[in-house]
Design an enzyme around this catalytic site. Structure first.
Site, PDB file in Angstrom:
ATOM      1  N   SER A 146       0.943  -1.418  -0.112  1.00 42.28           N
ATOM      2  CA  SER A 146      -0.247   0.004  -0.199  1.00 42.28           C
ATOM      3  C   SER A 146       0.941   1.169   0.026  1.00 42.28           C
ATOM      4  O   SER A 146       2.044   1.090   0.169  1.00 42.28           O
ATOM      5  CB  SER A 146      -0.845  -0.002   1.071  1.00 42.28           C
ATOM      6  OG  SER A 146      -1.379   1.168   1.673  1.00 42.28           O
ATOM      7  N   TYR A 159      -3.119  -0.813  10.117  1.00 41.84           N
ATOM      8  CA  TYR A 159      -3.082  -1.070   8.548  1.00 41.84           C
ATOM      9  C   TYR A 159      -1.668  -0.737   8.051  1.00 41.84           C
ATOM     10  O   TYR A 159      -0.993  -1.298   7.285  1.00 41.84           O
ATOM     11  CB  TYR A 159      -4.183  -0.501   7.795  1.00 41.84           C
ATOM     12  CG  TYR A 159      -4.259  -0.670   6.455  1.00 41.84           C
ATOM     13  CD1 TYR A 159      -5.028  -1.812   5.763  1.00 41.84           C
ATOM     14  CD2 TYR A 159      -3.784   0.029   5.256  1.00 41.84           C
ATOM     15  CE1 TYR A 159      -4.921  -1.807   4.450  1.00 41.84           C
ATOM     16  CE2 TYR A 159      -3.680   0.044   4.210  1.00 41.84           C
ATOM     17  CZ  TYR A 159      -4.456  -1.002   3.568  1.00 41.84           C
ATOM     18  OH  TYR A 159      -4.599  -1.288   2.303  1.00 41.84           O
TER      19      TYR A 159
END
Length: 255
Positions: A146, A159
């Site tokens: 990400s 995350y």
């Protein structure tokens, strides 16, 4: 010659978390390049529907419903593939969840759930795949990272930590498995038009921020990950390992 480099004909690809979203788009792209697909998810009905949709397009697809956070289920799934004589040539560790909460309000169990789903599962599934790839002397592992593999943002601490871990897990895999002709790399998507991001897409101020912050001036489309996935899954990347390729419209490159 160049077309053959990117062909996945005769290869089998397991894509975790692939009944929808980015995983489904990547899976369909690998199938279009010639791979036999193994879709994975925890919702058996949705998984079967997704597999059927791809079969209707002429692709060879199997559905494997198991929870990547359940180590015993992962081990059993690979044992089942062994018994059926199916070898995983390409593994895409895509399964993931998001959870937004300020750290001072974050429950430890929610922290652990995000870390387990986004990072630990990639280790466990990757380990089981590599145990079979090493004796064969070949394999491709693609981890989905990400923007937060590089950059932090408020309210998504677990995350961010998990995706930062994905970058280093990819390098750890390279350190141990590259000598066995297994290439481990990662893809770092930018802000993509997915169900998981729908609340952000529908938020006018966040939508404007994404478009203003991204040099390309827009959100990414799931299908725009396909080219990078095919490259990393194919012989075209046989001397590429330990890398994370950002497919983000340029966001991570600029202030």
């Amino acid at each position: 010659m160049s077309t053959q480099l990117f062909s996945l004909a005769g290869k089998t690809a397991l894509v975790t978390g692939s009944s929808r979203g980015l995983g489904f788009a990547i899976a369909e792209g690998l199938a279009a390049a010639g791979a036999r697909l193994m879709l994975n998810g925890v919702d058996a009905a949705r998984l079967d529907a997704s597999a059927a949709a791809l079969r209707d397009k002429g692709y060879t697809v199997d559905a494997h419903a198991f929870d990547v956070c359940d180590e015993a289920a992962v081990v059993a799934a690979f044992a089942k593939l062994d018994a059926a004589g199916i070898a995983v040539d390409i593994l895409v560790n895509n399964a993931g969840v998001q959870y937004r909460k300020p750290m001072v309000e974050l429950a430890t169990e929610d922290w652990r759930r995000v870390i387990e789903t986004n990072l630990t599962s990639a280790f466990v599934v990757g380990r089981e795949a590599a145990r079979r790839m090493i004796p064969r002397g070949r394999g491709k592992v693609i981890n989905i990272g990400s923007l937060t593999s590089e950059l932090a943002r408020a309210t998504v601490a677990p995350y961010t930590v998990a995706k930062g871990g994905i970058k280093m897990l990819t390098r750890a895999m390279t350190a141990e498995w590259a000598a066995h002709n297994i290439q481990a790399n990662a893809i770092g998507p930018g802000y993509m038009l997915t169900d998981m991001n729908q609340a952000l897409i529908d938020n006018p101020s966040f939508d404007a921020w994404v478009k203003g912050r991204t040099p390309a001036g827009r959100w990414g489309k799931p299908e725009e990950l396909i080219g990078t996935a095919i490259f990393l899954a194919s012989d075209a990347s046989n001397y590429v390992s330990g890398q994370i390729i950002y497919v983000d419209g340029g966001m991570v490159s600029v202030l």
